[in-house]
Design an enzyme around this catalytic site. Structure first.
Site, PDB file in Angstrom:
ATOM      1  N   CYS A  33      16.370  10.149 -26.065  1.00  0.00           N
ATOM      2  CA  CYS A  33      17.498   9.272 -26.325  1.00  0.00           C
ATOM      3  C   CYS A  33      16.978   7.882 -26.694  1.00  0.00           C
ATOM      4  O   CYS A  33      16.160   7.310 -25.981  1.00  0.00           O
ATOM      5  CB  CYS A  33      18.371   9.194 -25.073  1.00  0.00           C
ATOM      6  SG  CYS A  33      19.565   7.844 -25.070  1.00  0.00           S
ATOM      7  N   GLU A  34      17.458   7.369 -27.801  1.00  0.00           N
ATOM      8  CA  GLU A  34      16.988   6.059 -28.236  1.00  0.00           C
ATOM      9  C   GLU A  34      17.579   4.918 -27.417  1.00  0.00           C
ATOM     10  O   GLU A  34      17.084   3.803 -27.476  1.00  0.00           O
ATOM     11  CB  GLU A  34      17.282   5.845 -29.720  1.00  0.00           C
ATOM     12  CG  GLU A  34      18.744   5.749 -30.073  1.00  0.00           C
ATOM     13  CD  GLU A  34      18.982   5.648 -31.570  1.00  0.00           C
ATOM     14  OE1 GLU A  34      19.947   4.968 -31.949  1.00  0.00           O
ATOM     15  OE2 GLU A  34      18.235   6.247 -32.358  1.00  0.00           O
ATOM     16  N   HIS A  35      18.608   5.177 -26.641  1.00  0.00           N
ATOM     17  CA  HIS A  35      19.227   4.119 -25.846  1.00  0.00           C
ATOM     18  C   HIS A  35      18.503   3.875 -24.523  1.00  0.00           C
ATOM     19  O   HIS A  35      18.435   2.734 -24.060  1.00  0.00           O
ATOM     20  CB  HIS A  35      20.698   4.456 -25.569  1.00  0.00           C
ATOM     21  CG  HIS A  35      21.501   4.596 -26.809  1.00  0.00           C
ATOM     22  ND1 HIS A  35      22.359   5.641 -27.021  1.00  0.00           N
ATOM     23  CD2 HIS A  35      21.547   3.839 -27.929  1.00  0.00           C
ATOM     24  CE1 HIS A  35      22.923   5.511 -28.201  1.00  0.00           C
ATOM     25  NE2 HIS A  35      22.449   4.433 -28.777  1.00  0.00           N
ATOM     26  N   HIS A  36      18.011   4.939 -23.895  1.00  0.00           N
ATOM     27  CA  HIS A  36      17.373   4.803 -22.577  1.00  0.00           C
ATOM     28  C   HIS A  36      15.961   5.383 -22.527  1.00  0.00           C
ATOM     29  O   HIS A  36      15.319   5.340 -21.491  1.00  0.00           O
ATOM     30  CB  HIS A  36      18.237   5.482 -21.503  1.00  0.00           C
ATOM     31  CG  HIS A  36      19.598   4.894 -21.408  1.00  0.00           C
ATOM     32  ND1 HIS A  36      20.694   5.485 -22.003  1.00  0.00           N
ATOM     33  CD2 HIS A  36      20.039   3.758 -20.825  1.00  0.00           C
ATOM     34  CE1 HIS A  36      21.760   4.743 -21.771  1.00  0.00           C
ATOM     35  NE2 HIS A  36      21.403   3.689 -21.075  1.00  0.00           N
ATOM     36  N   GLN A  55      21.884  12.588 -30.545  1.00  0.00           N
ATOM     37  CA  GLN A  55      22.193  13.962 -30.928  1.00  0.00           C
ATOM     38  C   GLN A  55      23.039  14.029 -32.198  1.00  0.00           C
ATOM     39  O   GLN A  55      22.793  14.866 -33.066  1.00  0.00           O
ATOM     40  CB  GLN A  55      22.894  14.667 -29.771  1.00  0.00           C
ATOM     41  CG  GLN A  55      23.246  16.113 -30.055  1.00  0.00           C
ATOM     42  CD  GLN A  55      23.923  16.781 -28.875  1.00  0.00           C
ATOM     43  OE1 GLN A  55      23.826  16.332 -27.742  1.00  0.00           O
ATOM     44  NE2 GLN A  55      24.627  17.860 -29.149  1.00  0.00           N
ATOM     45  N   HIS A  94      21.796  15.734 -21.474  1.00  0.00           N
ATOM     46  CA  HIS A  94      21.231  14.391 -21.623  1.00  0.00           C
ATOM     47  C   HIS A  94      20.854  13.831 -20.247  1.00  0.00           C
ATOM     48  O   HIS A  94      21.732  13.563 -19.427  1.00  0.00           O
ATOM     49  CB  HIS A  94      22.255  13.475 -22.294  1.00  0.00           C
ATOM     50  CG  HIS A  94      22.542  13.857 -23.714  1.00  0.00           C
ATOM     51  ND1 HIS A  94      22.105  13.108 -24.772  1.00  0.00           N
ATOM     52  CD2 HIS A  94      23.194  14.925 -24.248  1.00  0.00           C
ATOM     53  CE1 HIS A  94      22.486  13.687 -25.904  1.00  0.00           C
ATOM     54  NE2 HIS A  94      23.152  14.797 -25.609  1.00  0.00           N
ATOM     55  N   CYS A 118      19.779  10.945 -19.660  1.00  0.00           N
ATOM     56  CA  CYS A 118      20.251   9.565 -19.539  1.00  0.00           C
ATOM     57  C   CYS A 118      21.636   9.518 -18.887  1.00  0.00           C
ATOM     58  O   CYS A 118      22.010   8.502 -18.308  1.00  0.00           O
ATOM     59  CB  CYS A 118      20.264   8.871 -20.893  1.00  0.00           C
ATOM     60  SG  CYS A 118      21.219   9.713 -22.169  1.00  0.00           S
TER      61      CYS A 118
END
Length: 184
Positions: free
Chosen positions: A72-75, A113, A140, A142
């Site tokens: 995940c690019e956010h976390h 995703q 996920h 995250c």
């Protein structure tokens, strides 16, 4: 990727977390993480090799349950699951391994995703097939281990060409979902 820089940054992170990077259990951690990042982010440098095709035609080709692991690019926590791809060839078909490599190309990146699903469909459709459908389902971490701490799974879909019309995809979705299909 500059592995020496990654090792240095991981060592600094270990110190910032209040740990001793020379402690026995952590001594090789910067090296292991640099090696791991090289492997799990290999999608930036990979080629799906979709140009390799075979002269053949089919009404529909479905490859189900291609396993993938992504970050995940956010976390920067993993998400993982399965991708199913359906396409209508235009006189040429792809080897199954090429479709697996296509999924890996986009999964092995910092990613979300929804974009991964769209990028797989776009690249396959750009090869001149009549239609493409990509369904992905993932868990996920995250969301599971932080924040809402929920075990929900997410499904995303992308449709191109022939499969953009709902009535054109119902039988293939049934095949993917292991339901009874009028095609069989």
């Amino acid at each position: 990727m500059n592995k020496d820089r990654v090792k240095k940054l991981v060592r600094e992170l270990i110190i910032e977390l209040g740990e001793d990077p020379t402690r026995e259990g952590l001594r090789g951690t910067p090296d292991r993480i640099a090696d791991m990042y090289e492997e799990i982010f290999a999608g930036y440098d990979s080629d799906s090799e979709l140009s390799v095709q075979f002269s053949e035609d089919s009404d529909a080709v479905v490859v189900k349950d291609i396993k993938f692991y992504s970050m995940c690019e956010h976390h920067m926590l993993p998400f993982f699951g399965k991708v199913s791809i359906a396409y209508l060839p235009s006189g040429r078909v792809f080897g199954v391994s090429k479709l697996v490599r296509l999924v890996e190309k986009y999964a092995k990146r910092l990613q979300i995703q929804e974009r991964m699903t769209k990028d797989i469909a776009d690249e396959l459709h750009a090869q001149g097939v009549k239609g493409v459908m990509v369904l992905s389902e993932a868990e996920h971490l995250c969301m599971k281990m932080r924040g809402v701490k929920n075990d929900a799974t997410m499904t995303s879909a992308a449709y191109r060409g022939f499969y953009e019309r709902k009535e054109n995809r119902e039988d293939v979705v049934a095949i993917i979902r292991n339901a009874k299909s009028s095609l069989l």
